[in-house]
Write a protein that holds these residues in place. Structure first.
Motif, PDB file in Angstrom:
ATOM      1  N   GLU A 165      89.385 -42.773 -13.028  1.00 27.47           N
ATOM      2  CA  GLU A 165      90.194 -41.756 -12.679  1.00 27.47           C
ATOM      3  C   GLU A 165      90.155 -41.376 -11.019  1.00 27.47           C
ATOM      4  OE1 GLU A 165      89.377 -36.638 -13.319  1.00 27.47           O
ATOM      5  OE2 GLU A 165      88.036 -38.050 -13.843  1.00 27.47           O
ATOM      6  N   ASP A 166      89.112 -41.970 -10.484  1.00 23.19           N
ATOM      7  CA  ASP A 166      88.960 -42.191  -8.993  1.00 23.19           C
ATOM      8  C   ASP A 166      89.980 -43.115  -8.378  1.00 23.19           C
ATOM      9  OD1 ASP A 166      87.719 -39.680  -8.929  1.00 23.19           O
ATOM     10  OD2 ASP A 166      85.846 -40.518  -9.193  1.00 23.19           O
ATOM     11  N   GLU A 167      90.091 -43.999  -9.082  1.00 24.68           N
ATOM     12  CA  GLU A 167      90.864 -45.425  -8.770  1.00 24.68           C
ATOM     13  C   GLU A 167      91.878 -45.585  -9.838  1.00 24.68           C
ATOM     14  OE1 GLU A 167      88.543 -48.346  -6.236  1.00 24.68           O
ATOM     15  OE2 GLU A 167      87.290 -48.014  -7.890  1.00 24.68           O
ATOM     16  N   THR A 171      94.505 -36.252 -15.130  1.00 27.04           N
ATOM     17  CA  THR A 171      94.824 -35.398 -13.886  1.00 27.04           C
ATOM     18  C   THR A 171      94.945 -33.746 -14.210  1.00 27.04           C
ATOM     19  OG1 THR A 171      95.625 -37.081 -12.789  1.00 27.04           O
ATOM     20  CG2 THR A 171      96.448 -35.025 -11.854  1.00 27.04           C
ATOM     21  N   ARG A 231      91.543 -32.341 -15.149  1.00 23.61           N
ATOM     22  CA  ARG A 231      90.504 -32.961 -14.283  1.00 23.61           C
ATOM     23  C   ARG A 231      89.383 -31.878 -14.290  1.00 23.61           C
ATOM     24  NH1 ARG A 231      90.996 -37.138 -10.656  1.00 23.61           N
ATOM     25  NH2 ARG A 231      89.102 -37.295  -8.961  1.00 23.61           N
TER      26      ARG A 231
END
Length: 465
Positions: A60-62, A79, A82
């Motif tokens: 999710e962060d990359e 997203t 989230r």
């Protein structure tokens, strides 16, 4: 396509992640276990959607750190929710999962690797795992939480799972995760073993290693996430980016290969490279006529020739074609066509004519292309025989109508309409489409990604003694 099948049979433009073979063998085993045949396909689809959800949460962060089929929609799904603690199974990860899902895109490759066998049953998926496929499935079966599997297969769209549970499953399933020794051994043996198509794949990889031509891809930059159903979305941009990536990777292999001395082992790659350059030159020549005709509606051959001559210099019409073409290598000319410099169509036409002439005038390329040539390549080689006596402008005006005719014949075979038609001495717009100057896939990009996933070394493909 025939050359790609000789060099890397069983691969295609989507088969670029090694662990997809493991995942799909596992998904097939679980989908077919204790379920009626009519439910098997939907169960595979559910497991494919589980993989996309877990990958999207895991990264999710990359979001570009790992590539997988359905990444774009998976990222959007995560997203939009989230921060949620509980998650349902996505109901849709592709526009058409039946046509563009992982099983559909990898099915032929699974058979080529000896992991599945087709059967004659009218019900179910019409395939079964081989012993090797079952061994590969077992590697993942031991690692995945049964609760997650049951939730996916039986009630994933109505119930929810905790984020932490899905993250744990994602870490075990992730296509970029470090694989165990047994899993790697089974995959290397399937891809490059001594049976079936593995022999041809192994020999190609041996040659690439011998000449330091096998570059390792970056997981985040490959074309796997540019799903087949995105071709018409976003103005075709994802598909265009994937095609450019393919071109860069193919060129990274072909350009140094074409500069090496010819040997029996290297020749299949060099012949494929020569055909790629012939295709590039013909496409560029066609594009140089298509663009102005599409803009103006009609264009005379004389005007097209005159505009190219204005860019090509006085020798284009005053000297022999051979003298005008000079002595640059075909690869040098091709590099100009493939770089990122925006070029007006007369310059593209000029470079196309130079490339095509150099292909026929260079002894090595003529030999590579002359071994059992396709009709359009045979026509090209005959065309260059007059290069010492005819002017480049004359030869160009002679070849273009042949190329328009060839495109018409290909379009008929594909059941599509013509882009250009020839009306006497004029080109007329019919149903034009944009032409991109690319090197068609030889699957080197996919091979590079597979090699990176497997941390492949020359000893892995060495012949047994």
């Amino acid at each position: 396509m025939a050359q790609a099948d000789r060099l890397l049979p069983g691969l295609n433009v989507f088969t670029s992640r090694a662990r997809y073979y493991t995942f799909l063998c596992w998904a097939l085993a679980r989908a077919q276990a204790e379920a009626p045949p009519r439910a098997h396909l939907e169960r595979v689809f559910r497991l494919e959607r589980l993989l996309v959800l877990c990958e999207a949460l895991q990264h999710e962060d990359e979001p570009l750190a790992c590539s997988y089929i359905g990444r774009r929609r998976g990222r959007s799904f995560v997203t939009e929710r989230r921060g949620a603690g509980l998650w349902e199974l996505p109901t849709r990860i592709l526009k058409n999962q039946g046509s563009n899902g992982a099983l559909r895109l990898y099915r032929t490759s699974l058979a080529s690797l000896g992991l599945i066998e087709e059967d004659d049953l009218d019900e179910g998926l019409g395939l079964r795992l081989t012993d090797r496929g079952q061994q590969l499935a077992n590697q993942l079966d031991r690692a995945i939480d049964e609760g997650v599997v049951g939730w996916t297969l039986e009630g994933g769209t109505q119930q929810q799972k905790r984020r932490g549970t899905l993250l744990d499953a994602g870490a075990r399933m992730c296509l970029s995760s470090r694989m165990g020794a047994y899993e790697r051994r089974y995959l290397v043996a399937s891809l490059f073993g001594a049976g079936g198509d593995g022999i041809e794949r192994r020999e190609t990889v041996q040659v690439l290693f011998e000449h330091k031509l096998l570059g390792f891809a970056s997981v985040g930059s490959d074309s796997t996430d540019n799903d087949a159903d995105l071709i018409t979305e976003d103005g075709g941009k994802p598909a265009e980016e994937a095609a450019l990536f393919e071109t860069r990777t193919n060129w990274g292999v072909l350009r140094p290969a074409l500069a090496l001395p010819s040997t029996n082992r290297l020749q299949p790659i060099q012949v494929a490279g020569a055909y790629q350059l012939a295709s590039l030159g013909l496409n560029a020549l066609f594009a140089s006529a298509l663009e102005p005709t599409a803009q103006q509606g009609r264009l005379s051959l004389a005007t097209w020739r005159e505009r190219i001559a204005g860019r090509a210099g006085i020798d284009f019409e005053a000297s022999s074609a051979a003298a005008w073409a000079g002595h640059r290598s075909p690869a040098e000319v091709a590099a100009d066509l493939l770089d990122d410099t925006p070029r007006p169509w007369p310059e593209i036409g000029m470079l196309a004519i130079e490339l095509l002439l150099r292909l026929g005038l260079d002894e090595r390329y003529a030999r590579w292309l002359g071994d059992d040539p396709t009709p359009i390549v045979e026509r090209l080689l005959l065309w260059t025989r007059d290069a010492s006596i005819a002017r480049a402008g004359e030869l160009a005006a002679r070849l273009l109508p042949d190329l328009v005719e060839h495109h018409r014949d290909v379009s008929v075979k594909k059941g599509k309409g013509e882009w250009l038609v020839l009306d006497g001495e004029e080109l007329v717009k019919h149903d034009p489409r944009p032409v991109r100057l690319l090197l068609h896939s030889l699957r080197f990009a996919q091979l590079a990604q597979l090699a990176a996933d497997l941390n492949l070394h020359p000893k892995d493909v060495a012949d047994e003694t």
